[in-house]
Design an enzyme around this catalytic site. Structure first.
Site, PDB file in Angstrom:
ATOM      1  N   THR A  94       0.833  -1.217   0.000  1.00 32.22           N
ATOM      2  CA  THR A  94       0.000   0.000   0.000  1.00 32.22           C
ATOM      3  C   THR A  94       0.863   1.261   0.000  1.00 32.22           C
TER       4      THR A  94
ATOM      5  N   GLY B 147       2.741  -2.815   7.943  1.00 29.10           N
ATOM      6  CA  GLY B 147       2.761  -3.398   9.283  1.00 29.10           C
ATOM      7  C   GLY B 147       4.103  -4.041   9.572  1.00 29.10           C
TER       8      GLY B 147
ATOM      9  N   GLU C 143      -6.190  -5.774   4.144  1.00 28.88           N
ATOM     10  CA  GLU C 143      -6.212  -7.004   3.345  1.00 28.88           C
ATOM     11  C   GLU C 143      -7.366  -7.012   2.368  1.00 28.88           C
TER      12      GLU C 143
HETATM   13  C1  LIG Z   1       4.903 -17.534  16.635  1.00 30.77           C
HETATM   14  C2  LIG Z   1       3.912 -16.453  16.312  1.00 30.77           C
HETATM   15  C3  LIG Z   1       2.738 -16.983  15.569  1.00 30.77           C
HETATM   16  C4  LIG Z   1       1.887 -15.852  15.091  1.00 30.77           C
HETATM   17  C5  LIG Z   1       0.636 -16.372  14.476  1.00 30.77           C
HETATM   18  C6  LIG Z   1      -0.211 -15.188  14.043  1.00 30.77           C
HETATM   19  C7  LIG Z   1      -1.625 -15.582  13.956  1.00 30.77           C
HETATM   20  C8  LIG Z   1      -2.488 -14.345  13.921  1.00 30.77           C
HETATM   21  C9  LIG Z   1      -3.889 -14.705  14.055  1.00 30.77           C
HETATM   22  C10 LIG Z   1      -4.783 -13.810  14.392  1.00 30.77           C
HETATM   23  C11 LIG Z   1      -4.420 -12.398  14.731  1.00 30.77           C
HETATM   24  C12 LIG Z   1      -5.148 -11.361  13.862  1.00 30.77           C
HETATM   25  C13 LIG Z   1      -4.572 -11.370  12.494  1.00 30.77           C
HETATM   26  C14 LIG Z   1      -4.921 -10.156  11.739  1.00 30.77           C
HETATM   27  C15 LIG Z   1      -4.041 -10.120  10.543  1.00 30.77           C
HETATM   28  C16 LIG Z   1      -4.510  -9.107   9.574  1.00 30.77           C
HETATM   29  C17 LIG Z   1      -3.334  -8.341   9.091  1.00 30.77           C
HETATM   30  C18 LIG Z   1      -3.743  -7.510   7.949  1.00 30.77           C
HETATM   31  C19 LIG Z   1      -2.575  -6.684   7.549  1.00 30.77           C
HETATM   32  C20 LIG Z   1      -2.939  -5.988   6.297  1.00 30.77           C
HETATM   33  C21 LIG Z   1      -2.193  -6.170   5.195  1.00 30.77           C
HETATM   34  C22 LIG Z   1      -2.604  -5.502   3.996  1.00 30.77           C
HETATM   35  O1  LIG Z   1      -3.568  -4.775   3.958  1.00 30.77           O
HETATM   36  S1  LIG Z   1      -1.660  -5.878   2.631  1.00 30.77           S
HETATM   37  C23 LIG Z   1      -2.389  -4.979   1.332  1.00 30.77           C
HETATM   38  C24 LIG Z   1      -3.761  -5.516   0.972  1.00 30.77           C
HETATM   39  N1  LIG Z   1      -4.215  -4.852  -0.203  1.00 30.77           N
HETATM   40  C25 LIG Z   1      -5.264  -5.289  -0.903  1.00 30.77           C
HETATM   41  O2  LIG Z   1      -5.964  -6.225  -0.532  1.00 30.77           O
HETATM   42  C26 LIG Z   1      -5.520  -4.536  -2.190  1.00 30.77           C
HETATM   43  C27 LIG Z   1      -6.913  -4.834  -2.753  1.00 30.77           C
HETATM   44  N2  LIG Z   1      -6.904  -4.696  -4.197  1.00 30.77           N
HETATM   45  C28 LIG Z   1      -6.727  -5.814  -5.019  1.00 30.77           C
HETATM   46  O3  LIG Z   1      -6.603  -6.928  -4.566  1.00 30.77           O
HETATM   47  C29 LIG Z   1      -6.741  -5.555  -6.518  1.00 30.77           C
HETATM   48  O4  LIG Z   1      -6.415  -4.221  -6.782  1.00 30.77           O
HETATM   49  C30 LIG Z   1      -8.141  -5.843  -7.135  1.00 30.77           C
HETATM   50  C31 LIG Z   1      -8.443  -7.307  -6.963  1.00 30.77           C
HETATM   51  C32 LIG Z   1      -9.206  -5.026  -6.436  1.00 30.77           C
HETATM   52  C33 LIG Z   1      -8.170  -5.439  -8.583  1.00 30.77           C
HETATM   53  O5  LIG Z   1      -7.206  -6.205  -9.261  1.00 30.77           O
HETATM   54  P1  LIG Z   1      -6.828  -5.786 -10.736  1.00 30.77           P
HETATM   55  O6  LIG Z   1      -5.732  -6.661 -11.189  1.00 30.77           O
HETATM   56  O7  LIG Z   1      -6.633  -4.315 -10.761  1.00 30.77           O
HETATM   57  O8  LIG Z   1      -8.091  -5.999 -11.647  1.00 30.77           O
HETATM   58  P2  LIG Z   1      -9.161  -7.164 -11.766  1.00 30.77           P
HETATM   59  O9  LIG Z   1      -9.606  -7.221 -13.169  1.00 30.77           O
HETATM   60  O10 LIG Z   1     -10.205  -6.947 -10.737  1.00 30.77           O
HETATM   61  O11 LIG Z   1      -8.380  -8.526 -11.436  1.00 30.77           O
HETATM   62  C34 LIG Z   1      -7.611  -9.141 -12.462  1.00 30.77           C
HETATM   63  C35 LIG Z   1      -7.863 -10.619 -12.440  1.00 30.77           C
HETATM   64  O12 LIG Z   1      -7.215 -11.154 -11.263  1.00 30.77           O
HETATM   65  C36 LIG Z   1      -8.146 -11.841 -10.467  1.00 30.77           C
HETATM   66  N3  LIG Z   1      -7.725 -11.619  -9.088  1.00 30.77           N
HETATM   67  C37 LIG Z   1      -7.706 -10.435  -8.437  1.00 30.77           C
HETATM   68  N4  LIG Z   1      -7.241 -10.619  -7.179  1.00 30.77           N
HETATM   69  C38 LIG Z   1      -6.958 -11.936  -7.044  1.00 30.77           C
HETATM   70  C39 LIG Z   1      -6.450 -12.746  -5.968  1.00 30.77           C
HETATM   71  N5  LIG Z   1      -6.149 -12.231  -4.764  1.00 30.77           N
HETATM   72  N6  LIG Z   1      -6.278 -14.072  -6.188  1.00 30.77           N
HETATM   73  C40 LIG Z   1      -6.600 -14.590  -7.397  1.00 30.77           C
HETATM   74  N7  LIG Z   1      -7.110 -13.898  -8.468  1.00 30.77           N
HETATM   75  C41 LIG Z   1      -7.261 -12.579  -8.262  1.00 30.77           C
HETATM   76  C42 LIG Z   1      -9.486 -11.229 -10.800  1.00 30.77           C
HETATM   77  O13 LIG Z   1     -10.529 -12.131 -10.476  1.00 30.77           O
HETATM   78  C43 LIG Z   1      -9.333 -10.990 -12.278  1.00 30.77           C
HETATM   79  O14 LIG Z   1      -9.502 -12.242 -12.903  1.00 30.77           O
HETATM   80  P3  LIG Z   1     -10.176 -12.305 -14.367  1.00 30.77           P
HETATM   81  O15 LIG Z   1     -11.501 -11.610 -14.233  1.00 30.77           O
HETATM   82  O16 LIG Z   1      -9.226 -11.567 -15.259  1.00 30.77           O
HETATM   83  O17 LIG Z   1     -10.295 -13.764 -14.657  1.00 30.77           O
HETATM   84  C1  FAD Z   2      -4.753  -1.831  10.382  1.00 27.76           C
HETATM   85  C2  FAD Z   2      -4.258  -1.822   8.968  1.00 27.76           C
HETATM   86  C3  FAD Z   2      -3.111  -2.555   8.653  1.00 27.76           C
HETATM   87  C4  FAD Z   2      -2.608  -2.520   7.353  1.00 27.76           C
HETATM   88  N1  FAD Z   2      -1.446  -3.209   7.081  1.00 27.76           N
HETATM   89  C5  FAD Z   2      -0.919  -3.147   5.830  1.00 27.76           C
HETATM   90  C6  FAD Z   2       0.322  -3.791   5.537  1.00 27.76           C
HETATM   91  O1  FAD Z   2       0.947  -4.402   6.396  1.00 27.76           O
HETATM   92  N2  FAD Z   2       0.818  -3.708   4.258  1.00 27.76           N
HETATM   93  C7  FAD Z   2       0.145  -3.035   3.265  1.00 27.76           C
HETATM   94  O2  FAD Z   2       0.623  -3.022   2.137  1.00 27.76           O
HETATM   95  N3  FAD Z   2      -1.046  -2.412   3.523  1.00 27.76           N
HETATM   96  C8  FAD Z   2      -1.578  -2.442   4.777  1.00 27.76           C
HETATM   97  N4  FAD Z   2      -2.770  -1.800   5.046  1.00 27.76           N
HETATM   98  C9  FAD Z   2      -3.390  -0.980   4.002  1.00 27.76           C
HETATM   99  C10 FAD Z   2      -4.648  -1.643   3.463  1.00 27.76           C
HETATM  100  O3  FAD Z   2      -4.329  -2.716   2.647  1.00 27.76           O
HETATM  101  C11 FAD Z   2      -5.444  -0.581   2.692  1.00 27.76           C
HETATM  102  O4  FAD Z   2      -5.852   0.410   3.598  1.00 27.76           O
HETATM  103  C12 FAD Z   2      -6.661  -1.229   2.046  1.00 27.76           C
HETATM  104  O5  FAD Z   2      -6.251  -2.054   0.980  1.00 27.76           O
HETATM  105  C13 FAD Z   2      -7.648  -0.183   1.525  1.00 27.76           C
HETATM  106  O6  FAD Z   2      -7.019   0.651   0.569  1.00 27.76           O
HETATM  107  P1  FAD Z   2      -7.029   2.241   0.802  1.00 27.76           P
HETATM  108  O7  FAD Z   2      -6.628   2.522   2.172  1.00 27.76           O
HETATM  109  O8  FAD Z   2      -6.274   2.825  -0.316  1.00 27.76           O
HETATM  110  O9  FAD Z   2      -8.547   2.660   0.681  1.00 27.76           O
HETATM  111  P2  FAD Z   2      -9.252   3.200  -0.656  1.00 27.76           P
HETATM  112  O10 FAD Z   2      -9.201   2.177  -1.723  1.00 27.76           O
HETATM  113  O11 FAD Z   2      -8.758   4.550  -0.937  1.00 27.76           O
HETATM  114  O12 FAD Z   2     -10.761   3.216  -0.132  1.00 27.76           O
HETATM  115  C14 FAD Z   2     -11.395   4.421   0.222  1.00 27.76           C
HETATM  116  C15 FAD Z   2     -12.846   4.284  -0.191  1.00 27.76           C
HETATM  117  O13 FAD Z   2     -12.902   4.237  -1.631  1.00 27.76           O
HETATM  118  C16 FAD Z   2     -13.730   3.153  -2.049  1.00 27.76           C
HETATM  119  N5  FAD Z   2     -13.247   2.636  -3.331  1.00 27.76           N
HETATM  120  C17 FAD Z   2     -11.964   2.542  -3.728  1.00 27.76           C
HETATM  121  N6  FAD Z   2     -11.881   1.986  -4.956  1.00 27.76           N
HETATM  122  C18 FAD Z   2     -13.162   1.725  -5.336  1.00 27.76           C
HETATM  123  C19 FAD Z   2     -13.752   1.139  -6.503  1.00 27.76           C
HETATM  124  N7  FAD Z   2     -13.019   0.703  -7.523  1.00 27.76           N
HETATM  125  N8  FAD Z   2     -15.086   1.034  -6.531  1.00 27.76           N
HETATM  126  C20 FAD Z   2     -15.843   1.450  -5.493  1.00 27.76           C
HETATM  127  N9  FAD Z   2     -15.364   2.022  -4.373  1.00 27.76           N
HETATM  128  C21 FAD Z   2     -14.034   2.139  -4.296  1.00 27.76           C
HETATM  129  C22 FAD Z   2     -13.555   2.114  -0.950  1.00 27.76           C
HETATM  130  O14 FAD Z   2     -14.685   1.219  -0.941  1.00 27.76           O
HETATM  131  C23 FAD Z   2     -13.491   2.991   0.305  1.00 27.76           C
HETATM  132  O15 FAD Z   2     -14.807   3.243   0.769  1.00 27.76           O
HETATM  133  C24 FAD Z   2      -3.291  -1.799   6.351  1.00 27.76           C
HETATM  134  C25 FAD Z   2      -4.445  -1.080   6.656  1.00 27.76           C
HETATM  135  C26 FAD Z   2      -4.937  -1.092   7.961  1.00 27.76           C
HETATM  136  C27 FAD Z   2      -6.176  -0.313   8.277  1.00 27.76           C
END
Ligand SMILES: CCCCCCCC/C=C\CCCCCCCCC/C=C/C(=O)SCCNC(=O)CCNC(=O)[C@H](O)C(C)(C)COP(=O)(O)OP(=O)(O)OC[C@H]1O[C@@H](n2cnc3c(N)ncnc32)[C@H](O)[C@@H]1OP(=O)(O)O
Ligand code: FAD
Length: 616
Positions: free
Chosen positions: A141, A180, A383
Site C-alpha cells: 500500500t 505493518g 487485506e
Molecule cells: C509464533 C507467532 C505466531 C503468530 C501467528 C499469528 C496468527 C495471527 C492470528 C490472528 C491475529 C489477527 C490477524 C490479523 C491479521 C490481519 C493483518 C492484515 C494486515 C494488512 C495487510 C494488507 O492490507 S496488505 C495490502 C492488501 N491490499 C489489498 O488487498 C488490495 C486490494 N486490491 C486488489 O486486490 C486488486 O487491486 C483488485 C483485486 C481489487 C483489482 O485487481 P486488478 O488486477 O486491478 O483488476 P481485476 O480485473 O479486478 O483482477 C484481475 C484478475 O485477477 C483476479 N484476481 C484479483 N485478485 C486476485 C487474488 N487475490 N487471487 C486470485 N485472483 C485474483 C481477478 O478475479 C481478475 O480475474 P479475471 O476476471 O481476469 O479472470
Molecule cells: C490496520 C491496517 C493494517 C494494514 N497493514 C498493511 C500492511 O501491512 N501492508 C500493506 O501493504 N497495507 C496495509 N494496510 C493498508 C490496506 O491494505 C489498505 O488500507 C486497504 O487495501 C484499503 O485501501 P485504501 O486505504 O487505499 O482505501 P481506498 O481504496 O482509498 O478506499 C477508500 C474508499 O474508496 C472506495 N473505493 C476505492 N476503490 C473503489 C472502486 N473501484 N469502486 C468502489 N469504491 C471504491 C472504498 O470502498 C473505500 O470506501 C493496512 C491497513 C490497515 C487499516
C-alpha cells in the site's frame, strides 16, 4: 472465588454436553487437549505476566506486546511448534486481545516467501525468516493507493549492467504507507486500534537490490532483463488471498469472544422490574436483549463453521496450484473475498452490539469489548477493503450468468444458481434449516439474474464493461453479499447435518442456532422475498413468530453455548465475561488498581487553584 449463583444455575440447565461441543469446535478431543496444554504453557510461565495492557500508553503497549511476542516465538521454538493453529493458540493466550508487533512477519512476509520463492530463495530467505533471523513486512500500500494495485507508483527499474533493480517511490503519494511491522523508516502515527503494530511508512530513493531478490517461483527477470511471465499471473496476488482465506475464522474468533462476554454478563446483570415486587430479572430474560444477542450467538457458530471450511478449501486449492493446476484459483479468490468482507463487516457490527448490550460497563476497558472492537475493525479495511472485495465476487457472479447461458458448468459453490426453486406450501412457525437455506439460495439466484440484466443492458448501451459495472456497483455489492450469505448458510447446514448424525443432542441445539441464523437473514431482506413472490406476508409473520420461539429454546442453553467456546479467563481478559461471573467485586478491584488512581493529583490542584484565585 465462588461461582456467581446466576451462572451456577444457568450451567445446571442445557440439553447437550458442553465439552463435546468444544471438541467439535476444536476439530476433535485431541485438538482441545493440545490447546489447553499450550494455553497453560503460556499462563503458567511468568515471562508472560506483565502490566494490564489496557492501562498502557501506545509506546508502552508496543513495547510490552513486542516483549510478549518475542516470548511467544521462543515458546513455539522451545515446544517445536510448526502448526499455525497451535502457534496462534500460544499467540492469542499472550496478546490480551491485541495484534502482536510481529504478526505481519508471520502472515504477510513468510507466507509470500513460501508461495512465490524458488528453492534457492527459500533457502536464502524462507528458512531464516521462519526462524526470525530476518524480520520482514509487506509493503504494498502507498499513501495514494491501497485498493487499486495497478495504480501503485513505486518503481523497480532494472539495471542490466549491474543486474540490479533500482527501487524508487518517485512521488509523495508513492510513499509506502500502512506497512505493518515496518521498523525501518517511520511510524504513520496513532491509529484507531492495532496499537500493537507499528504500521510504518517507507520512502525508497534509488535503493538497489539484486535481480534474484524478485521472488522467482512464478515470474522471473532474466539477466538481460527479459521478463518471464508466471504461468498464471494471478498467483502473484496469492499472499493476499492467503490472509483473506484466514480472516473469516479470525472474525468468528473475535465475535465468539464478544458474545461470550455479553451473554455471561447478561445473566449476571439484574435490572428493572417486570412484575413489581418480584425483584429485578436477569437482563437476558428481556426479549430485546435476546434479540440483540442470540442472532449473534448463531452468527458466531455460523462464521466458525464456514471459516474452518474456507481454510480447508483454500489449502486444497494451494496444493493443486503447487502441482500446476489453477482451475480453482478463481473460485478460491472470490470465496475468500466475499467471506472475508461479509464476515469481518458483520463481526464488527456484532462486537459493537455486544458492547452496548452490556450498558455502561461494556464501554469500560474492563469488559475488553472496546479492545476487541478496535483491533477487529481493521479487518474490514486491511487485506482488501470490504466493497473492493465484494465487487470481485460480484464480477465473478456476472460471469457465472454468462456461463449458465452458454451451458458451461459452474463451480460447486455456485451450482445452486443452476437449480430451480419453488415454494408452494405456506410456511408455519417451524421452518427447518434446509428450507431456510433454499430460500436464501433462491434470493441470491434471483438477485444475480436481476443485477446481470442491468449490467447487460448497460453493456449493450456503452460497450464498456467497466462503465457498466461502475453504474451498478451498489446492487453488484448487494448481489455479492446475497451469494456469500448462501455460502455461509450452506456450510452451517452441512456441518449441522453431519453433527446431527454423530452427536444428536449437540446437533439439535446447533440446528436451533442455524434456524435463528437463517430466519434472521431472511427477515433482514423480507422485501426481496415478497418482490420475487417467494414468500407472502403470512410466511414472514410466521417466521417472525418462529424466531421469538427459538429464543425461548436457546435461552436455557445460552451460557453453555458460549462456555463451549472455552475461552480461558486470561485469554478473554474481560471482567464482565469471567467464567465465575464475579463481576462487581472484580470491577471495583480493577478500577482501584488503575494507575490513574495512583498518580499525583498535583496537576488537578495546580489548575483548579487558578480558578480559586480568579474572581468567580
Ligand atoms: C509464533 C507467532 C505466531 C503468530 C501467528 C499469528 C496468527 C495471527 C492470528 C490472528 C491475529 C489477527 C490477524 C490479523 C491479521 C490481519 C493483518 C492484515 C494486515 C494488512 C495487510 C494488507 O492490507 S496488505 C495490502 C492488501 N491490499 C489489498 O488487498 C488490495 C486490494 N486490491 C486488489 O486486490 C486488486 O487491486 C483488485 C483485486 C481489487 C483489482 O485487481 P486488478 O488486477 O486491478 O483488476 P481485476 O480485473 O479486478 O483482477 C484481475 C484478475 O485477477 C483476479 N484476481 C484479483 N485478485 C486476485 C487474488 N487475490 N487471487 C486470485 N485472483 C485474483 C481477478 O478475479 C481478475 O480475474 P479475471 O476476471 O481476469 O479472470
Ligand atoms: C490496520 C491496517 C493494517 C494494514 N497493514 C498493511 C500492511 O501491512 N501492508 C500493506 O501493504 N497495507 C496495509 N494496510 C493498508 C490496506 O491494505 C489498505 O488500507 C486497504 O487495501 C484499503 O485501501 P485504501 O486505504 O487505499 O482505501 P481506498 O481504496 O482509498 O478506499 C477508500 C474508499 O474508496 C472506495 N473505493 C476505492 N476503490 C473503489 C472502486 N473501484 N469502486 C468502489 N469504491 C471504491 C472504498 O470502498 C473505500 O470506501 C493496512 C491497513 C490497515 C487499516
Amino acid at each position: 472465588m465462588p461461582m456467581n449463583p446466576d451462572l451456577e444455575k444457568e450451567r445446571q440447565g442445557g440439553t447437550f454436553d458442553v465439552e463435546q461441543l468444544t471438541h467439535i469446535l476444536d476439530g476433535g478431543r485431541d485438538k482441545t487437549l493440545k490447546r489447553h496444554f499450550l494455553e497453560q504453557e503460556v499462563l503458567k510461565d511468568p515471562v508472560f505476566r506483565g502490566p494490564d495492557t489496557r492501562f498502557l500508553s501506545r509506546e508502552e503497549l508496543f513495547g510490552e506486546l513486542l516483549r510478549k511476542h518475542v516470548a511467544v516465538i521462543k515458546k513455539t521454538q522451545e515446544l517445536s511448534i510448526d502448526d499455525i493453529n497451535e502457534a496462534s493458540t500460544i499467540y492469542s493466550a499472550a496478546m490480551n486481545n491485541n495484534v502482536g508487533p510481529l504478526t505481519l512477519h508471520s502472515v504477510a512476509f513468510v507466507a509470500p516467501l513460501d508461495l512465490m520463492a524458488d528453492d534457492e530463495q527459500k533457502k536464502k530467505w524462507l528458512i531464516p525468516a521462519k526462524k526470525y533471523e530476518i524480520i520482514g513486512c509487506y509493503a504494498q500500500t502507498e499513501l495514494g493507493h491501497g485498493s487499486f494495485i495497478r495504480g501503485l507508483e513505486t518503481r523497480a527499474d532494472y539495471d542490466v549492467n549491474t543486474q540490479q533493480f533500482v527501487l524508487n517511490t518517485p512521488t509523495e503519494t508513492a510513499i509506502k504507507w500502512w506497512v505493518g511491522g515496518c521498523v525501518a523508516v517511520g511510524d504513520i502515527g496513532p491509529k484507531f486500534g492495532f496499537g500493537g503494530v507499528d504500521n510504518g511508512y517507507l520512502c525508497l530513493n534509488n535503493v538497489r537490490i539484486p535481480r534474484d531478490n524478485l521472488l522467482a517461483k512464478t515470474g522471473k527477470v532474466l539477466e538481460d532483463g527479459t521478463y518471464v511471465k508466471p504461468e498464471n499471473p494471478k498467483v502473484v496476488y496469492g499472499s493476499m488471498l492467503g490472509i483473506r482465506a484466514a480472516l473469516p475464522k479470525v472474525g468468528a474468533y473475535n465475535l465468539s469472544k464478544a458474545v461470550t462476554i455479553a451473554i455471561r454478563y447478561s445473566c449476571v446483570r439484574h435490572q428493572s422490574e417486570i412484575k413489581p415486587g418480584c425483584g429485578e430479572p436477569q437482563v437476558l430474560d428481556y426479549q430485546t436483549q435476546q434479540h440483540k444477542l442470540f442472532p449473534l450467538l448463531a452468527t458466531a457458530y455460523a462464521f466458525h463453521t464456514v471459516g474452518v471450511w474456507m481454510l480447508d478449501f483454500h489449502s486444497t486449492v494451494m496444493n493443486e496450484i503447487n502441482e500446476g493446476h489453477y482451475h480453482r484459483l478463481a473460485e478460491d479468490h472470490v470465496l475468500a473475498a466475499g467471506l472475508k468482507a461479509v464476515i469481518n463487516w458483520k463481526t464488527h457490527e456484532g462486537i459493537e452490539i455486544c458492547r452496548f448490550s452490556c450498558g455502561g460497563h461494556g464501554y469500560s476497558l474492563a469488559s475488553s469489548l472496546p479492545v476487541i472492537y478496535v483491533n477487529h475493525v481493521a479487518n474490514s479495511t486491511a487485506e482488501g477493503e470490504t466493497v473492493i472485495l465484494l465487487l470481485q465476487t460480484a464480477v465473478y457472479l456476472m460471469k457465472c450468468v454468462i456461463d449458465l447461458e452458454q451451458g458451461t458448468p459452474l463451480d460447486p459453490s455456485v451450482a445452486y444458481l443452476d437449480q430451480s426453486f419453488s415454494k408452494s406450501e405456506q410456511w408455519c412457525s417451524d421452518v427447518d434449516m434446509h428450507s431456510l437455506l433454499k430460500a436464501i439460495q433462491f434470493r441470491s439466484k434471483k438477485f444475480t439474474e436481476y443485477v446481470s440484466s442491468f449490467v447487460k443492458k448497460e453493456l449493450m448501451a456503452t460497450g464498456n464493461q467497466q462503465l457498466a459495472f461502475n453504474k451498478h456497483k451498489v446492487i453488484l455489492v448487494e448481489c455479492a453479499k446475497a451469494h456469500t450469505e448462501a455460502v455461509i448458510m450452506n456450510a452451517f447446514v452441512t456441518k449441522v447435518d453431519e453433527i446431527l448424525q454423530s452427536n444428536p443432542s449437540v446437533g439439535k441445539v446447533l440446528s436451533l442456532l442455524c434456524q435463528i441464523y437463517g430466519v434472521t437473514e431472511i427477515l433482514a431482506h423480507s422485501g426481496d422475498y415478497i418482490q420475487y413472490e417467494y414468500l407472502r406476508k403470512i410466511d414472514l409473520d410466521n417466521i417472525q413468530d418462529q424466531l421469538f420461539k427459538l429464543y425461548t429454546y436457546i435461552r436455557p442453553e445460552a451460557v453453555l453455548l458460549v462456555d463451549a467456546f472455552d475461552f480461558h479467563d486470561e485469554v478473554l481478559k474481560s471482567i464482565l465475561g469471567r467464567y465465575d461471573g464475579q463481576v462487581y467485586e472484580n470491577m471495583f478491584k480493577w478500577a482501584k488498581a488503575s494507575p490513574f488512581n495512583k498518580q499525583d493529583q498535583g496537576t488537578f490542584r495546580k489548575y483548579i487553584q487558578q480558578l480559586k484565585q480568579a474572581k468567580l
